[in-house]
Design a protein around this motif. Structure first.
Motif, PDB file in Angstrom:
ATOM      1  N   LYS A  44       0.816  -1.214   0.000  1.00  0.00           N
ATOM      2  CA  LYS A  44       0.000   0.000   0.000  1.00  0.00           C
ATOM      3  C   LYS A  44       0.853   1.269   0.000  1.00  0.00           C
ATOM      4  N   GLY A  45       2.083   1.159  -0.483  1.00  0.00           N
ATOM      5  CA  GLY A  45       2.949   2.324  -0.601  1.00  0.00           C
ATOM      6  C   GLY A  45       2.692   2.994  -1.943  1.00  0.00           C
ATOM      7  N   PRO A  46       3.483   4.030  -2.246  1.00  0.00           N
ATOM      8  CA  PRO A  46       3.315   4.719  -3.524  1.00  0.00           C
ATOM      9  C   PRO A  46       3.557   3.762  -4.684  1.00  0.00           C
ATOM     10  N   LYS A  47       2.880   4.016  -5.780  1.00  0.00           N
ATOM     11  CA  LYS A  47       3.037   3.149  -6.952  1.00  0.00           C
ATOM     12  C   LYS A  47       4.442   3.311  -7.541  1.00  0.00           C
ATOM     13  N   VAL A  48       5.134   2.205  -7.764  1.00  0.00           N
ATOM     14  CA  VAL A  48       6.459   2.268  -8.393  1.00  0.00           C
ATOM     15  C   VAL A  48       6.513   1.244  -9.516  1.00  0.00           C
ATOM     16  N   GLU A  49       7.500   1.428 -10.365  1.00  0.00           N
ATOM     17  CA  GLU A  49       7.655   0.482 -11.472  1.00  0.00           C
ATOM     18  C   GLU A  49       8.435  -0.738 -11.010  1.00  0.00           C
ATOM     19  N   MET A  50       8.092  -1.887 -11.540  1.00  0.00           N
ATOM     20  CA  MET A  50       8.822  -3.115 -11.227  1.00  0.00           C
ATOM     21  C   MET A  50      10.233  -3.020 -11.784  1.00  0.00           C
ATOM     22  N   LEU A  51      11.169  -3.581 -11.066  1.00  0.00           N
ATOM     23  CA  LEU A  51      12.540  -3.629 -11.577  1.00  0.00           C
ATOM     24  C   LEU A  51      12.597  -4.645 -12.718  1.00  0.00           C
TER      25      LEU A  51
END
Lengths: 383, 601
Positions: free
Chosen positions: B279-286
């Motif tokens: 539920k953290g900020p949306k980030v891109e997958m590595l």
């Protein structure tokens, strides 16, 4: 290491005398060149061990080797008298056998042994073919072998056995047959006929590995087994064990006890003992054996305890070497097997289906086809 | 720690070039391990690794080193050296900014080192060439530096000269790592992104996940989310390897460490996955790792007494720490239920087999390895064939294709003729030659992968007195005159013994296999005919004669224990065999399809 237990009265006794004039290249029993050995000191330790371990009033006694007749007459006398004093075997034993080799079996020695309670000689003739005797590096020739049998008879032995080895690369089937027929003219009541085997660790095995000679192939070995069996049976000697033949009642009682998986006590270096599934053995070296026995005559160099299942398998394996075969109920009693289900009978039935065993009068035994396959059959019963 | 004071690196080296020793020395001279605690090769903790002297699993360790009054955190991520473990190497390199290229100054550059160095260059890593074993009298550092330049294209003129054995040059090398390798780029204040670089199963603590923190910070009690497997866990314990596990409760951007959660299911952890805050900020997958390419397949079957479910469980446990291993259930007419396993190469296969036997006490039969073939049908569609037994009848398809490998071999010049000949015999096509130095060349050939796994590597080793090294890449598929060689035992086809081979060598291979089977299959109570066939045509036959004599002549009181033990041992040997029809076939017979060299292992 745990200790040998004192054996009950009547237990068969084996005495190992390892000295030889010359070590045979095929032999894998514990033996030593007798030259320069302290035989008297050896007898000191042997009698010390006998005092502690030999059963009273043994049913049978077997002096094996090595070559027991390597001992001089005074040494033989000391051994037999000393052992009788400790065990009373002369009064108790139904059979007292001494192994001997033709080169050291003289008439006076035979007479001495006969007078001191020995009633059976087992003579290591091995072959009457000079070439084969040379290949086996035996110190005797055919004439000496015949003379030894003569001495045995003259000394009053009614019971004697002749050892013979077939399957030497020096022999054709015809040589083996001719030899055997010649031996049978001596009218022995017991013959042990062994197929030559190359045991790892023996000089003959090493020579085989170096390809110094061409061993007989399996077809030849099988032809030998077949022919030897037929000739001996034709002469009235019944094959009562894989390699042993005798007229009725002349079986070696001491050895039959091994195949019945019975108890026995062995004294001397390398000698093994058995009591109720506990198998133990002495060191395979004279100095180690002497040192161990001087410290504690009851000490054993190895010991194993078998559970009833293992004993059951062992009883069948050994028992099936005998022509009489195995009675499952007797085997269960011998092994101490009490469970309702008898796994050995299941194995036996499977082997009957394969044509390797037959059931006769409640006893399982090898079929004629399975005689050369006794190990294969025995293996099925082991755990 | 501030990312500017962190360096993440790995060591690329050939087997025996001293990588584990160098790692040990680094630990020692930074005080990470007390000298009295040094066992040989601190990093190799699997029994098998120590025994074989090769590194199978990537391991990570954190050491601290002071330079110019400042304290730096150095994370050494260990990499395996063998070509089969390229996949593991890639995983390790993804977590680093630099790599030490360690070359034995007496042996020179080896083919596998070149391959791994290229992997590092592709991953944009800073390469630090290092010459090892310069204390040896016969070391040739100048010549080897030239080899590095010629084969890898890295300037090695100023390469550090060290002795991992004596420690000579190691402190200076640590300084150089700090100056030459860039610090990680991530910012501890950013949202969390971490890469799973490895995972092991610990009997007491459950699954231990190895992490490289790319961005942000993770704290104990944080709820984390694995983007690939979509699983949520709580970070119960966080720490790093020093080299023993050391709890730190927090990991920051740039750091390498571990976390422990209540992860029960082996399927929940996938190496290469990205870990973020739940539920953290949306980030891109590595960018995940490329899926491993399986080059070799073999089947494992439980022995008669073995158990199928136990084998499945053991394989599942292995895949946790070895994500490059793949398996699926398979059925053989001859061997019943088992698993077809995909491996990166032959050594990988051997390691898996031994780990199953040692760590999981599995009793099993392994079939000879085979490559993945393809059949092309009339309509142009293709199908992969992982096992000769599943090859359709020849009239059902148009073409049979096999994988081709571009091999590079580094050999001393005097062996060029021998190696050329061997490659041609293995149906190889010459590509090119490169001269590395006056004494060594690099040869390139295109060779069918099947020939490579048959016995090529062993031949190369013996043909070059052990000096030749080899690396390969599968470059594509090629149609050829391939046929299925069927093996019949006692009149019954044994699918696990059949193989796909080139038509021109079929007769010879057929005869070889039958002759080896005749030696490997024990005699029975009956005659056992052996036949090799292509289609309906028998190309080789032999007969195992019936066992007619099996008897001990002498068996008296003193012999009983020894003779019984001998019989028991013979019987035990039989239990490890598989019964097909009524013929007992030992494990080694299933490998008779392989070349003579392979069977010796």
């Amino acid at each position: 290491m745990d200790h040998h237990q004192p054996a009950p009265e009547g237990t068969p006794l084996y005495v190992h005398l390892p000295f030889c004039v010359h070590l045979c290249p095929y032999c894998d029993f514990f033996s030593v060149d007798g030259k320069g050995q302290d035989v008297d000191g050896f007898l000191d330790t042997l009698l010390l061990e006998a005092e502690a371990r030999a059963p009273k009033a043994p049913r049978t006694v077997f002096f094996g080797g090595g070559t027991p007749t390597y001992l001089s007459e005074p040494q033989l006398q000391r051994l037999l008298l000393g052992l009788d004093e400790l065990t009373g075997f002369r009064a108790s034993a139904e059979e007292v056998t001494v192994e001997c080799n033709p080169e050291s079996l003289t008439l006076p020695k035979a007479q001495l042994m006969r007078s001191l309670g020995v009633d059976r000689l087992s003579i290591g003739v091995q072959s009457l073919d000079p070439e084969t005797l040379a290949f086996f590096e035996r110190p005797h020739g055919p004439e000496q072998a015949l003379a030894a049998v003569e001495a045995t008879r003259s000394a009053g032995f009614e019971r004697f056995s002749i050892d013979l080895i077939h399957g030497s690369p020096t022999e054709e089937l015809a040589t083996t047959e001719r030899n055997l027929l010649q031996l049978l003219e001596l009218r022995p009541q017991h013959v042990s006929a062994y197929g030559l085997t190359y045991e790892p660790g023996t000089p003959l095995h090493a020579r085989l590995e170096r390809e110094e000679f061409v061993p007989q192939d399996e077809d030849q070995e099988l032809a030998n087994l077949d022919s030897v069996h037929r000739l001996l049976e034709d002469a009235g000697l019944r094959g009562y064990e894989v390699s042993n033949y005798s007229s009725i009642g002349q079986e070696c009682l001491h050895n039959v006890n091994y195949w019945h998986n019975g108890p026995y006590v062995g004294i001397g270096p390398s000698a093994a003992s058995h009591a109720q599934g506990t198998r133990s053995g002495n060191p395979r070296s004279i100095p180690r054996w002497r040192a161990a026995k001087q410290a504690d005559p009851m000490a054993a160099a190895f010991e194993e305890h078998l559970d009833p299942r293992a004993r059951l398998g062992e009883t069948w394996w050994l028992g099936l070497r005998l022509a009489e075969g195995v009675d499952p109920e007797v085997a269960r009693t011998t092994a101490g097997w009490v469970a309702a289900e008898d796994p050995a009978v299941g194995e036996a039935e499977a082997l009957v289906a394969e044509g390797l065993l037959e059931l006769l009068a409640g006893r399982y035994r090898l079929t004629p086809r399975a005689r050369p396959l006794a190990d294969h059959v025995g293996r099925q019963f082991l755990v | 720690m501030d990312p500017a004071h962190i360096r993440n690196f790995s060591i690329i080296a050939h087997i025996d070039h001293g990588k584990s020793t160098l790692a040990d020395r680094m630990l020692e001279c930074t005080g990470s391990v007390q000298k009295r605690d040094m066992t040989d090769r601190v990093l190799d903790d699997m029994e098998l690794e120590k025994e074989r002297g090769i590194t199978i699993k990537a391991r990570a360790v954190t050491i601290f080193h002071e330079k110019d009054g400042e304290r730096y955190m150095l994370n050494l991520i260990d990499t395996p050296g063998h070509v089969d473990f390229n996949y593991e190497v890639e995983k390790s390199l993804q977590a680093c900014e630099g790599a030490i290229l360690l070359v034995d100054a007496s042996q020179g550059v080896e083919a596998q080192t070149v391959a791994n160095a290229y992997l590092a260059i592709e991953a944009n890593l800073e390469i630090v060439p290092v010459l090892n074993k310069v204390d040896l009298a016969h070391s040739r550092p100048d010549e080897i530096a030239e080899e590095i330049e010629n084969s890898i294209g890295v300037d090695a003129a100023d390469a550090k000269r060290v002795s991992a054995k004596t420690g000579q040059g190691v402190p200076e090398l640590l300084d150089q790592i700090i100056t030459q390798i860039p610090p990680p780029k991530g910012d501890p204040a950013d949202p969390l992104r971490a890469l799973i670089i490895d995972a092991v199963y610990d009997e007491y603590r459950g699954i231990i996940v190895y992490l490289r923190i790319v961005d942000g910070t993770v704290n104990e009690r944080d709820t984390i989310y694995m983007m690939g497997t979509e699983k949520v866990f709580e970070a119960v314990e966080l720490g790093r390897f020093s080299p023993k596990m050391l709890r730190t409760k927090v990991l920051h951007a740039g750091e390498v460490g571990y976390f422990i959660s209540n992860i029960k299911s082996l399927g929940d952890v996938r190496v290469g996955d990205t870990v973020v805050l739940h539920k953290g900020p949306k980030v891109e997958m590595l960018p995940g790792y490329a899926p491993p390419m399986h080059m070799v397949y073999a089947d494992f079957y439980p022995t008669a007494s073995g158990d199928f479910e136990g084998l499945r469980e053991a394989l599942t446990t292995l895949t946790l720490s070895d994500s490059s291993l793949a398996f699926e259930p398979v059925t053989s007419d001859a061997l019943g239920f088992g698993f077809r396993c995909g491996f990166l190469g032959l050594l990988h296969m051997e390691i898996v087999q031994q780990r199953l036997e040692r760590e999981h006490d599995m009793d099993m039969i392994q079939t000879a390895p085979t490559v993945t073939y393809r059949v092309r049908y009339a309509d142009g569609t293709e199908q992969e064939i992982h096992s000769p037994g599943t090859l359709p009848d020849p009239d059902k398809f148009e073409e049979l294709l096999e994988p081709i490998a571009r091999i590079s071999m580094m050999v001393p010049t005097e062996f060029v003729g021998v190696v050329m000949q061997m490659a041609v015999e293995a149906r190889g096509e010459y590509v090119r030659t490169e001269y590395l130095s006056q004494s060594r060349v690099q040869l390139f050939f295109d060779v069918p992968l099947a020939e490579l796994i048959y016995d090529f590597y062993d031949k190369l080793k013996s043909g070059t007195k052990g000096y030749g090294t080899l690396n390969y890449d599968v470059t594509g598929y090629r149609a050829d005159k391939l046929v299925k060689l069927r093996i019949l035992v006692n009149g019954k086809e044994v699918d696990a013994l059949s193989s796909i081979i080139h038509q021109d060598v079929a007769d010879r291979r057929g005869r070889n296999i039958i002759q080896r089977l005749r030696k490997d299959i024990p005699r029975h109570q009956f005659e056992v005919p052996l036949q090799a066939a292509i289609g309906g045509r028998i190309i080789a036959r032999e007969t195992i004669r019936a066992m007619r004599k099996d008897v001990t002549a002498k068996c008296y009181g003193g012999d009983i224990t020894r003779k019984r033990k001998l019989l028991e041992k013979q019987k035990k040997g039989k239990r490890r065999m598989r019964s097909i029809g009524n013929v007992d076939i030992p494990q080694k017979a299933f490998l008779s399809v392989l070349g003579e060299g392979e069977k010796k292992k």
